[in-house]
Design a protein around this motif. Structure first.
Motif, mmCIF file in Angstrom:
data_model
loop_
_atom_site.group_PDB
_atom_site.id
_atom_site.type_symbol
_atom_site.label_atom_id
_atom_site.label_comp_id
_atom_site.label_asym_id
_atom_site.label_seq_id
_atom_site.Cartn_x
_atom_site.Cartn_y
_atom_site.Cartn_z
ATOM 1 N N PHE A 5 0.823 -1.208 0.000
ATOM 2 C CA PHE A 5 0.000 0.000 0.000
ATOM 3 C C PHE A 5 0.864 1.267 0.000
ATOM 4 O O PHE A 5 0.618 2.204 -0.757
ATOM 5 C CB PHE A 5 -0.939 -0.031 1.215
ATOM 6 N N PHE A 8 2.377 2.649 -3.445
ATOM 7 C CA PHE A 8 1.542 3.255 -4.482
ATOM 8 C C PHE A 8 1.406 4.748 -4.234
ATOM 9 O O PHE A 8 1.240 5.181 -3.100
ATOM 10 C CB PHE A 8 0.154 2.601 -4.520
ATOM 11 N N THR A 75 1.432 -6.851 -7.483
ATOM 12 C CA THR A 75 0.669 -7.163 -6.266
ATOM 13 C C THR A 75 0.757 -8.637 -5.871
ATOM 14 O O THR A 75 -0.089 -9.119 -5.120
ATOM 15 C CB THR A 75 -0.814 -6.740 -6.436
ATOM 16 N N ILE A 106 -2.963 5.210 -10.731
ATOM 17 C CA ILE A 106 -3.456 5.265 -9.360
ATOM 18 C C ILE A 106 -4.154 6.611 -9.187
ATOM 19 O O ILE A 106 -3.540 7.660 -9.391
ATOM 20 C CB ILE A 106 -2.308 5.104 -8.333
ATOM 21 N N GLU A 108 -6.491 7.140 -6.376
ATOM 22 C CA GLU A 108 -6.843 7.389 -4.973
ATOM 23 C C GLU A 108 -6.260 6.270 -4.129
ATOM 24 O O GLU A 108 -6.168 5.123 -4.572
ATOM 25 C CB GLU A 108 -8.366 7.401 -4.823
ATOM 26 N N LYS A 109 -5.873 6.610 -2.918
ATOM 27 C CA LYS A 109 -5.517 5.591 -1.936
ATOM 28 C C LYS A 109 -5.931 6.101 -0.581
ATOM 29 O O LYS A 109 -5.884 7.302 -0.303
ATOM 30 C CB LYS A 109 -4.043 5.198 -2.006
ATOM 31 N N VAL A 120 -6.741 0.971 -2.649
ATOM 32 C CA VAL A 120 -6.141 1.648 -3.804
ATOM 33 C C VAL A 120 -7.159 1.639 -4.940
ATOM 34 O O VAL A 120 -7.677 0.580 -5.309
ATOM 35 C CB VAL A 120 -4.828 0.953 -4.239
ATOM 36 N N GLN A 122 -7.769 2.470 -8.895
ATOM 37 C CA GLN A 122 -6.967 2.566 -10.115
ATOM 38 C C GLN A 122 -7.856 2.789 -11.329
ATOM 39 O O GLN A 122 -8.844 2.062 -11.491
ATOM 40 C CB GLN A 122 -6.190 1.263 -10.324
#
Length: 151
Positions: A5, A8, A75, A106, A108-109, A120, A122
């Motif tokens: 996490f 990213f 991942t 990417i 948003e996280k 995450v 994507q």
């Protein structure tokens, strides 16, 4: 190398390798899914459609995208779960013989209430050999956080 996490970053982009859609892919997907729609399986019928030939199942191409993304190794061992597909659109047909690849950004996280994972989001796109976007949408995944070092 697998990404956690923390690895990213919003705006980060990834591109997959390409893969050519074959006759065997379409036939095998029809068998696995039970989707024998003649637009995919009947060459004579498909000649009478706006596409003029058989097209790959949209979900076959989406499945190929997931496999191409997995081949990057980003991942491996860190993906906990796929939570959602948002706003996925099938924009153009994919023909037998087309070569597709995926692009990921990417967007948003966010952390979760559990300290060992995060979310995450994507933006994904599938492009053909002419650079045309044939599918796009967003994947929401749960990713492991980097394990804390033992003292």
């Amino acid at each position: 190398m697998p990404m956690y996490f923390e690895d990213f970053e919003v705006g980060q982009r990834f591109v997959t390798a390409g893969r050519t859609v074959t006759e065997a892919d379409v036939v095998n997907f029809a068998g696995v899914s039970g989707d024998y729609n003649p637009i995919h399986t009947d060459a004579e019928f498909a000649k009478s459609t706006p596409f003029g030939q058989r097209i790959a199942h949209g979900l076959l191409v989406l499945s190929m995208l997931t496999g191409l993304r997995q081949r990057t190794g980003a991942t491996d061992g860190t993906l906990i779960a796929w939570l959602e597909i948002r706003n996925y659109r099938f924009l153009k047909p994919v023909l037998i013989g087309d070569t597709v690849h995926g692009e990921t950004e990417i967007v948003e996280k966010r952390e979760t209430s559990k300290p060992d994972r995060g979310i995450v989001v994507q933006r994904v796109r599938v492009l053909n050999q002419r650079g045309e976007v044939v599918q796009e949408g967003e994947f929401v995944t749960m990713i492991r956080r980097r394990p804390r070092e033992e003292a």
